[in-house]
Write a protein that holds these residues in place. Structure first.
Motif, short mmCIF file in Angstrom:
data_model
loop_
_atom_site.label_atom_id
_atom_site.label_comp_id
_atom_site.label_asym_id
_atom_site.label_seq_id
_atom_site.Cartn_x
_atom_site.Cartn_y
_atom_site.Cartn_z
N PRO A 1 -7.22 7.51 8.06
CA PRO A 1 -5.94 6.84 7.81
C PRO A 1 -6.12 5.68 6.83
N ALA B 1 -5.29 2.29 5.22
CA ALA B 1 -4.58 1.10 5.67
C ALA B 1 -4.29 0.14 4.53
N ARG B 2 -5.15 0.12 3.49
CA ARG B 2 -5.02 -0.92 2.46
C ARG B 2 -5.51 -0.39 1.12
N ALA C 1 -5.05 11.16 7.22
CA ALA C 1 -5.10 10.44 8.49
C ALA C 1 -5.35 11.36 9.69
N THR D 1 -9.86 2.48 4.74
CA THR D 1 -9.28 3.24 5.85
C THR D 1 -9.21 2.36 7.10
N GLY D 2 -8.48 2.86 8.10
CA GLY D 2 -8.38 2.15 9.37
C GLY D 2 -9.73 2.01 10.04
N ASN D 3 -10.71 2.83 9.61
CA ASN D 3 -12.06 2.74 10.17
C ASN D 3 -12.94 1.81 9.32
N ASP D 4 -12.26 1.05 8.42
CA ASP D 4 -12.94 0.08 7.56
C ASP D 4 -13.92 0.71 6.57
N TRP E 1 2.52 10.20 11.75
CA TRP E 1 2.12 10.14 10.34
C TRP E 1 3.16 10.67 9.37
#
Ligand SMILES: Cc1cc2nc3c(=O)[nH]c(=O)nc-3n(C[C@H](O)[C@H](O)[C@H](O)COP(=O)(O)OP(=O)(O)OC[C@H]3O[C@@H](n4cnc5c(N)ncnc54)[C@H](O)[C@@H]3O)c2cc1C
Length: 425
Positions: free
Chosen positions: A207, A209-210, A36, A222-225, A361
Motif C-alpha cells: 500500500p 502511503a506517501r 496494496a 509504502t505503509g510498510n516503510d 482500497w
C-alpha cells in the motif's frame, strides 16, 4: 538506472495500472507496480461457488463497442459467452402502478439530457435531481431516469451534478449494449493473465502511503516503510483513494481540490446459482428491474458451467442494505426473485455476494463520482497531474469511464504522457 528501482512506478494493479505498465514495458521502460491488496484486478475480483465454478464479483460485462478490452481478452486467449437475453423483461412488482416507472419515457429523458452541452451555463450548479424537478415529464418517466442514474452512477441524484452525468454518459458509446458478453473463466482471470505478463514487476501487499517529488526523481513510500525510487509515477487508483496518499511537497491546491471533488460509488453484487435456469420455463429472460426500490437489477449470467442470476443493488439502496447485513440482503434478494419468477428462486444451490460499499482500497463501486457541483475542471486537472506524478483510473478515461474498457484506455493514456516525459530526458 543508477539509484532508481524503475523508470516508472505504477501504484495500483487494477486494469488501469496493469495496462499502463504493459504499455510502458512494451516501450522499453523499467516498471514496478505496487499494489496494496494481495491480489491484482482491483474492482475486478472473483470468487467460487461451492461446486468450484468461478464467477466475477466485480467488473464482468463487456461488449463489441469496447474495442480495447475485447482485443485484450482475445489476445490473452479467453473465450467470451453471450449474456442470455431471450425472453421477457420484467418490472417488479408487476402491475403495481405502471405510471410510477416508465422505461421508454425515461430513456427519452436520458437522450434529452445528453443533448445538453455539459458546459451550458443554464445547468451550471444543478444536480440531476434539481434539473429533473424542472422537467415536465410524467412522474413515472422521472423515476425511471432516477433509477437509471442511481443504478449506474451509484450515488443519490441529489448529489450528482447534471453536467457530470452528461459528460460521462456521452463517453459511453455502446447504446445500452454493455451487458453483451462475459468472459468464460472470469474477467478477473484476464487481469491475472495480464499481470503474469509483467511477472515480478508486480509487487502485492504494497500500500503506497506517501510520494515525494524531487528534482528528476520521485520516492514512493509504502505503509510498510519501504521506499522505491523512480523517474516518474502513475497513481492508478480511483480519485478518492488517490486523495488519501500523502504528497511532499503538497500537491498544487487546484489538483488537491480536484481529487477531493469525488465520492466513491456504492454497490452490492450477488451471484445466485440454481440447478437449472427455471425462469426460462415461463418465458422470462431473467432480466428484472424493481419499481419499489431504485437501483436494483437482475439478469441471467448462465454459462456452460453454471445456471445463475446476478443481482446488483446500487446507489442509496446499496448503502441502506449494506447497513442491514448479508442475511438481510440474501433473504430480500431471494424473496424478490421468487416474486418475479417462481418460488424455486428461494432455494438456490448457492448464493454469494460481495458488498463493495466502503471497500478498503476502492471505496465502493462501480466508480467514483464527482459530487462537487463546481468541479467541472477536476478531470482535466487530474489528467495533467503534477509531473513526475501522473494519474490514471477508469474514471479519467476518454471513453467508457467507469468500465474496464475505460481503465485500459486511461492506463494507456497515462503511459503515453509518461513516455513523453521520459523521452524529454
Ligand atoms: C460490483 C462491480 C461491478 C462492475 N461491473 C462492471 C462490468 O460489468 N463491466 C465493466 O466494464 N466494468 C464494471 N465495473 C467497473 C470496473 O470494474 C472498474 O471501472 C475498473 O475495474 C476500474 O479499474 P481501475 O484500474 O481504474 O481501478 P481499480 O480496479 O480500483 O484498481 C486500482 C487498484 O489500486 C489499488 N490501490 C488503491 N489504493 C492504493 C494504494 N494506496 N497503494 C497501492 N495500491 C492501491 C487497489 O487495490 C486496486 O487494485 C464494476 C465494478 C464493480 C465494483
Amino acid at each position: 538506472m543508477s539509484g532508481f528501482d524503475a523508470d516508472v512506478i505504477v501504484v495500483g494493479a487494477g486494469f488501469a495500472g496493469l495496462s499502463a505498465a504493459e504499455a510502458l514495458v512494451s516501450a522499453g521502460s523499467e516498471v514496478l507496480v505496487l499494489e496494496a491488496r494481495n491480489r491484482v484486478g482491483g474492482r475486478v475480483a472473483s470468487d467460487r461457488f461451492a461446486d468450484g465454478v468461478r464467477f466475477d464479483t466485480g467488473g464482468q460485462f463487456i461488449c463489441d463497442e469496447m474495442h480495447e478490452v475485447m482485443a485484450l481478452v482475445h489476445r490473452l486467449g479467453f473465450p467470451v459467452f453471450d449474456t442470455p437475453m431471450d425472453g421477457a423483461f420484467q418490472v417488479q412488482p408487476a402491475g403495481a402502478g405502471e405510471a410510477r416507472y416508465n422505461f421508454a419515457e425515461s430513456g427519452r429523458i436520458r437522450t434529452r439530457a445528453n443533448r445538453i452541452d455539459p458546459r451550458d451555463p443554464s445547468i451550471a450548479g444543478l444536480t440531476v435531481e434539481a434539473w429533473l424537478a424542472r422537467q415536465s415529464d410524467p412522474s413515472g418517466a422521472k423515476v425511471g431516469y432516477q433509477a437509471m442514474v442511481e443504478g449506474l452512477w451509484c450515488r443519490s441524484i441529489s448529489e450528482i451534478p447534471l453536467w457530470y452525468v452528461i459528460d460521462n454518459d456521452r463517453r459511453t458509446t455502446s447504446n445500452g449494449n454493455e451487458l453483451q458478453y462475459s468472459v468464460d473463466g472470469t474477467m478477473h482471470a484476464v487481469a491475472e493473465a495480464l499481470a503474469a505478463l509483467l511477472g515480478s514487476r508486480v509487487r502485492l501487499g504494497m500500500p503506497v502511503a506517501r510520494i515525494v517529488r524531487g528534482n528528476g526523481s520521485v520516492a514512493v513510500t509504502t505503509g510498510n516503510d519501504e521506499v522505491f525510487k523512480a523517474r516518474q509515477v502513475i497513481v492508478a487508483v480511483p480519485p478518492v483513494m488517490a486523495s488519501r496518499i500523502g504528497h511532499e511537497p503538497a500537491l498544487p491546491a487546484p489538483l488537491a481540490e480536484a481529487l477531493g471533488a469525488w465520492r466513491s460509488g456504492t454497490v452490492i453484487k450477488a451471484l445466485v446459482e440454481y440447478e437449472r435456469p427455471f425462469w426460462r420455463d415461463a418465458g422470462w429472460s431473467g432480466m428484472v428491474m424493481w419499481r419499489d426500490v431504485l437501483g436494483l437489477f437482475a439478469c441471467d449470467v448462465s454459462s456452460g458451467h453454471a445456471s445463475a442470476l446476478v443481482v446488483f443493488a446500487g446507489g442509496p439502496l446499496a448503502v441502506d442494505w449494506s447497513g442491514k447485513g448479508e442475511d438481510f440482503i440474501r433473504s430480500e434478494m431471494l424473496r424478490r426473485l421468487a416474486a418475479a419468477f417462481d418460488s424455486a428462486a428461494e432455494t438456490p444451490v448457492d448464493f454469494q455476494m460481495r458488498d463493495w460499499v466502503g471497500d478498503r482500497w476502492s471505496g465502493g463501486g462501480y466508480s467514483d463520482v464527482i459530487t462537487d457541483l463546481s468541479a467541472c475542471d477536476a478531470e482535466t486537472l487530474i489528467r495533467a497531474g503534477a509531473p513526475p506524478v501522473h494519474f490514471a483510473s477508469s474514471e479519467l478515461s476518454s471513453s467508457f469511464p467507469a468500465y474496464v474498457e475505460g481503465a485500459i484506455v486511461a492506463g494507456r493514456e497515462a503511459a503515453a504522457r509518461v513516455l513523453a516525459f521520459l523521452q524529454e530526458r
